[in-house]
Design a protein around this motif. Structure first.
Motif, short mmCIF file in Angstrom:
data_model
loop_
_atom_site.label_atom_id
_atom_site.label_comp_id
_atom_site.label_asym_id
_atom_site.label_seq_id
_atom_site.Cartn_x
_atom_site.Cartn_y
_atom_site.Cartn_z
N TYR A 164 -17.98 46.42 -90.50
CA TYR A 164 -16.98 46.57 -91.31
C TYR A 164 -16.68 47.94 -91.69
O TYR A 164 -15.57 48.31 -92.12
CB TYR A 164 -17.38 45.75 -92.89
CG TYR A 164 -17.17 44.53 -92.61
CD1 TYR A 164 -15.95 44.06 -93.24
CD2 TYR A 164 -18.23 43.66 -92.18
CE1 TYR A 164 -15.75 42.49 -93.07
CE2 TYR A 164 -18.01 42.09 -92.06
CZ TYR A 164 -16.91 41.67 -92.60
OH TYR A 164 -16.57 40.23 -92.73
N TYR A 186 -12.94 48.99 -91.39
CA TYR A 186 -12.38 50.01 -92.36
C TYR A 186 -11.76 51.23 -91.71
O TYR A 186 -10.55 51.59 -92.40
CB TYR A 186 -13.23 50.09 -93.49
CG TYR A 186 -12.65 50.89 -94.66
CD1 TYR A 186 -12.11 49.57 -95.71
CD2 TYR A 186 -12.41 51.88 -94.79
CE1 TYR A 186 -11.72 50.37 -96.84
CE2 TYR A 186 -11.95 52.63 -95.92
CZ TYR A 186 -11.42 51.52 -96.95
OH TYR A 186 -10.82 52.39 -98.08
N GLN A 223 -9.85 32.59 -90.40
CA GLN A 223 -9.91 33.73 -91.31
C GLN A 223 -8.96 34.39 -91.71
O GLN A 223 -8.82 35.47 -92.37
CB GLN A 223 -10.62 34.56 -89.85
CG GLN A 223 -11.82 34.19 -89.37
CD GLN A 223 -12.91 33.97 -90.46
OE1 GLN A 223 -13.41 34.95 -91.07
NE2 GLN A 223 -13.51 32.87 -90.46
N LYS A 240 -6.06 40.86 -94.47
CA LYS A 240 -5.57 39.98 -95.59
C LYS A 240 -5.91 40.19 -96.70
O LYS A 240 -5.24 40.04 -97.88
CB LYS A 240 -6.18 38.72 -95.29
CG LYS A 240 -5.70 38.18 -93.85
CD LYS A 240 -4.19 38.14 -93.40
CE LYS A 240 -3.28 37.51 -94.51
NZ LYS A 240 -1.99 37.40 -93.90
N SER A 241 -7.05 41.23 -97.21
CA SER A 241 -7.59 41.34 -98.47
C SER A 241 -6.35 42.21 -99.37
O SER A 241 -6.34 42.64 -100.36
CB SER A 241 -8.64 42.23 -98.43
OG SER A 241 -8.70 43.48 -98.01
N VAL A 242 -5.73 43.10 -98.34
CA VAL A 242 -4.55 44.05 -98.89
C VAL A 242 -3.02 43.44 -98.80
O VAL A 242 -2.23 43.98 -99.12
CB VAL A 242 -4.55 45.41 -98.38
CG1 VAL A 242 -5.91 46.06 -98.62
CG2 VAL A 242 -4.41 45.46 -96.94
N GLN A 281 -10.12 40.11 -91.99
CA GLN A 281 -10.38 39.77 -93.32
C GLN A 281 -9.81 41.00 -94.13
O GLN A 281 -9.46 40.81 -95.46
CB GLN A 281 -11.82 39.44 -93.50
CG GLN A 281 -12.29 38.26 -92.68
CD GLN A 281 -13.81 38.30 -92.72
OE1 GLN A 281 -14.72 39.06 -93.22
NE2 GLN A 281 -14.43 37.26 -91.98
N LEU A 282 -10.18 42.19 -93.77
CA LEU A 282 -9.65 43.24 -94.46
C LEU A 282 -8.05 43.53 -94.60
O LEU A 282 -7.51 43.90 -95.52
CB LEU A 282 -10.36 44.59 -93.84
CG LEU A 282 -11.88 44.60 -93.75
CD1 LEU A 282 -12.37 46.00 -93.17
CD2 LEU A 282 -12.33 44.84 -95.14
N SER A 338 -13.76 40.72 -88.68
CA SER A 338 -13.77 41.64 -89.79
C SER A 338 -12.44 42.28 -90.22
O SER A 338 -12.20 42.37 -91.39
CB SER A 338 -14.77 42.68 -89.61
OG SER A 338 -16.00 42.16 -89.30
#
Length: 244
Positions: free
Chosen positions: A129, A133, A188, A166-168, A163-164, A160
């Motif tokens: 991650y 990131y 995912q 989509k988180s934003v 997921q990151l 990973s």
């Protein structure tokens, strides 16, 4: 302590658990009792052939990340027994790493964590991650309005990154060479799955005729030029890893 010590390049079958001295604490470093560690492709490369390179100092305990507890905080602000993760900064390469019961790591590369995750789950997070990131937000400067293509989407790093993104609230396309992994990518959060075959370019432009504005390429040199043809004017490509 018990440790896996690398004396030369070798096959995984040649790795053995040996007795090795517990590192002694020193200013600027902390001693960690290792509870679990992830296994990374860079370690595979090091074990397979890089260990024989003239710039490598052997013997060396591999391992570029771990999860564990502070055994000796030395002069840091950590406390004995504190749950932490550690990664990078030369770990397992410039100095002995995490394939051991204890590892001595610069305190700047150690981070306390407050989690209910088990050791095995926690150990799978740091390097993967952290890399995802950094690739997305430091290199690609990802924004919610971006359309991102991830090449090599079913890798640990690819999943990973999905997921990151989509988180934003970003839009993400992900590629795989295996049609059977389509459902994995969709589960995912992938918006569109592209099968990496001879029609790959056509698949992408049918969805986004002007191309995407950012690409995270996890495959490497074999796909990098093609990736450059898929981005819009002033688009950004980040090449992370060499899966191909």
């Amino acid at each position: 302590m018990k440790a896996i010590v690398l004396y030369k390049s070798c096959s995984p079958e040649e790795l053995n658990i040996s007795e090795f001295p517990v590192p002694e604490g020193k200013p600027g470093w902390v001693l960690i009792k290792v509870r679990a560690f992830g296994i990374n492709r860079s370690e595979l490369i090091m074990r397979s052939y890089e260990a024989n390179s003239p710039y490598m100092k052997l013997p060396r305990i591999p391992g570029i990340e771990c999860a564990g507890e502070i055994e000796d905080p030395c002069d840091s602000n950590f406390t004995k027994g504190q749950r932490v993760i550690a990664l990078m900064g030369g770990m397992g390469r410039s100095f002995d790493g995490s394939y051991a019961e204890y590892t001595l790591v610069p305190s700047k590369n150690v981070f306390k964590v407050d989690t209910t995750l088990g050791w095995e789950e926690l150990a799978a997070i740091p390097e993967t991650y952290y890399t995802a990131y950094g690739s997305l937000f430091d290199s690609l400067k990802l924004k919610p309005e971006d359309i991102l293509l991830i090449r090599g989407g079913t890798s640990a790093l690819g999943l990973s990154a999905i997921q990151l993104v989509k988180s934003v609230g970003g839009t993400v396309l992900a590629s795989t060479r295996n049609e059977n992994k389509r459902d994995l990518l969709l589960s995912q959060g992938t918006d569109n799955v592209l099968i990496d075959n001879e029609t790959f370019t056509e698949q992408l432009f049918s969805l986004h005729p002007k191309g995407v504005n950012k690409v995270l390429d996890l495959i490497g040199p074999s796909t990098l030029l093609e990736s450059a043809r898929l981005v819009r004017h002033h688009g950004i490509i980040c090449s992370t890893g060499v899966l191909g």
